[in-house]
Scaffold this active site. Structure first.
Site, PDB file in Angstrom:
ATOM      1  N   CYS A 143       1.292  -1.228   0.404  1.00 41.98           N
ATOM      2  CA  CYS A 143       0.197  -0.141  -0.375  1.00 41.98           C
ATOM      3  C   CYS A 143       0.851   0.994  -0.092  1.00 41.98           C
ATOM      4  O   CYS A 143       0.584   2.175  -0.063  1.00 41.98           O
ATOM      5  CB  CYS A 143      -1.090   0.422   1.372  1.00 41.98           C
ATOM      6  SG  CYS A 143      -2.140  -1.966   0.915  1.00 41.98           S
ATOM      7  N   HIS A 180      -2.842   6.955   3.530  1.00 38.26           N
ATOM      8  CA  HIS A 180      -4.176   6.048   2.991  1.00 38.26           C
ATOM      9  C   HIS A 180      -5.774   5.083   2.657  1.00 38.26           C
ATOM     10  O   HIS A 180      -5.488   5.447   4.422  1.00 38.26           O
ATOM     11  CB  HIS A 180      -2.818   4.504   2.726  1.00 38.26           C
ATOM     12  CG  HIS A 180      -3.568   3.264   2.569  1.00 38.26           C
ATOM     13  ND1 HIS A 180      -3.804   2.785   1.238  1.00 38.26           N
ATOM     14  CD2 HIS A 180      -3.327   1.447   2.914  1.00 38.26           C
ATOM     15  CE1 HIS A 180      -4.446   1.583   0.839  1.00 38.26           C
ATOM     16  NE2 HIS A 180      -3.872   1.025   2.479  1.00 38.26           N
ATOM     17  N   ASN A 209     -10.508   0.222  -0.026  1.00 41.37           N
ATOM     18  CA  ASN A 209      -9.385   0.015  -0.304  1.00 41.37           C
ATOM     19  C   ASN A 209      -8.762  -0.489  -1.675  1.00 41.37           C
ATOM     20  O   ASN A 209      -8.455  -1.491  -2.012  1.00 41.37           O
ATOM     21  CB  ASN A 209      -8.294  -1.055   1.114  1.00 41.37           C
ATOM     22  CG  ASN A 209      -7.325  -1.048   0.910  1.00 41.37           C
ATOM     23  OD1 ASN A 209      -6.397  -0.057  -0.138  1.00 41.37           O
ATOM     24  ND2 ASN A 209      -6.644  -1.329   2.141  1.00 41.37           N
TER      25      ASN A 209
END
Ligand code: UT7
Length: 332
Positions: free
Chosen positions: A118, A258, A288
């Protein structure tokens, strides 16, 4: 403010692309033992996009990059390099950058992929900036694209509800002094590897009928451990960059964390004493999307008028590895 890079490099245009298919929490409740209420209260996610079979990361990335090129008013031939951030490359090799280069016809660009889970887009962003500041390139594209549904066990409620497919892109160029990437902080701690990984299909456990039967080709996650570390570490690097540049929270126009869980994002923003209006959030609609969360959140902030020239922005990321870090930008 001191600039960390040898030359000021900034994002001069952004783009994004999501597949059309919208999957709601209720749709997921028909697949696994979950509910709209659980997903919404524990993660903040309402919907996500899923690709149709046969659509890969390079397809999403190429579309996002085309939009960024169009917004900047340049053509694919103007690119010197394409850096692709992804954990779901179309194939192990060739790199997804090559596939995107071919799809958009960027005849003068070289390129490669960055995989830091990520944190891939964040690390790709500073790597791309380094190609300009250090290697003298003029225009570099950084593309974050992931088809998370390709590595997600749709029958596992622990992960199936969390992820979506999507792509975002940024064009990097030399900018005015005092603008662009002012500072960054990147970290790596491999002791975190067991907490979030896809164990199968690599050189340690090459794909066999047994690895597939054991579902080793899917994401495995200890959500609680990742959660705690993500909050602490994203807040810590953001604070460190603000402090060493003498920036108070009140001067920060936008915090772009994030997008893994709205509770993680809110908790990190709270530690920075930032009101939620100054935090970019697209997790509710898109879930996500791993490498795509930061560039899409930036793109949407620009498009909705939340980000203007001169604004101070902090990007923060946390992912498998563990990898984490941040970047401080003055928007161009
Ligand atoms: O981008 C990469 C980085 N990833 C992250 O940042 C993710 C970090 N972690 C998280 O976001 C959260 O830990 C999760 C959303 C994954 C889980 O939330 P949580 O509040 O930590 O829940 P939990 O793991 O404590 O699970 C609570 C319960 C469990 O049941 P038991 O064992 O208490 O009976 C789970 O089995 O919730 C259950 N559960 C679910 N229930 C309904 C787990 N997933 C679901 C689900 N629907 N989808």
């Amino acid at each position: 403010m001191k600039q960390r890079l040898a030359l000021p490099v900034g994002i001069t245009a952004t783009g994004q692309f999501y597949p059309e298919r919208i999957v709601t929490n209720t749709d997921l409740a028909n697949l696994v033992d979950t509910s709209d209420e659980w997903i919404l209260t524990r993660t903040g996610i309402r919907t996500r996009r899923w690709v149709e079979p046969g659509v890969a990361s390079s397809d999403l990335g190429a579309e996002a990059l085309k939009m960024a090129l169009e917004r900047r008013g340049i053509t694919a031939d103007d690119l010197d390099a394409i850096v692709v951030a992804t954990v779901t490359p179309d194939m192990f090799f060739p790199c997804t950058a090559a596939l995107i280069q071919h799809k958009i016809g960027a005849s003068n660009a070289y390129g490669f992929d960055v995989n830091a889970a990520c944190s891939s887009f964040l690390f790709g962003l500073t790597t791309g900036a380094g190609l300009i500041a250090g290697l003298g390139m003029k225009r570099v594209a950084v593309v974050g694209c992931d088809v998370m549904t390709s590595i997600m066990d749709k029958s596992d409620r622990n992960t199936a509800v969390l992820f979506g497919d999507g792509a975002g892109a940024a064009i990097l160029e030399q900018v005015e002094e005092g603008y662009g990437i002012l500072d960054f902080e990147h970290r790596l701690d491999g002791s975190g590897a067991p907490f979030l990984c896809m164990p199968g299909g690599g050189s340690l456990h090459p794909s066999t009928a047994e690895t597939v039967a054991a579902k080793m080709h899917y994401i495995h996650q200890d959500g609680k451990e990742v959660y705690k570390r993500a909050v602490r570490d994203m807040a810590e690097v953001s604070r460190l960059m603000l402090d060493r540049n003498g920036i108070g929270t009140g001067d920060l126009a936008l915090f772009v964390p994030h997008q893994a869980n709205v509770r993680i994002m809110d908790a990190a923003a709270k530690r920075l004493e930032l009101p939620s209006e100054r935090m970019a959030s697209n997790i509710g609609e898109f879930a996500n999307t791993t490498s795509a969360t930061l560039p899409t959140a930036l793109h949407q902030s620009v498009e909705t008028g939340k980000l203007h020239k001169g604004d101070l922005v902090v990007l923060a990321a946390f992912g498998a590895g563990f990898t984490w870090g941040g970047a401080l930008l003055r928007w161009v």
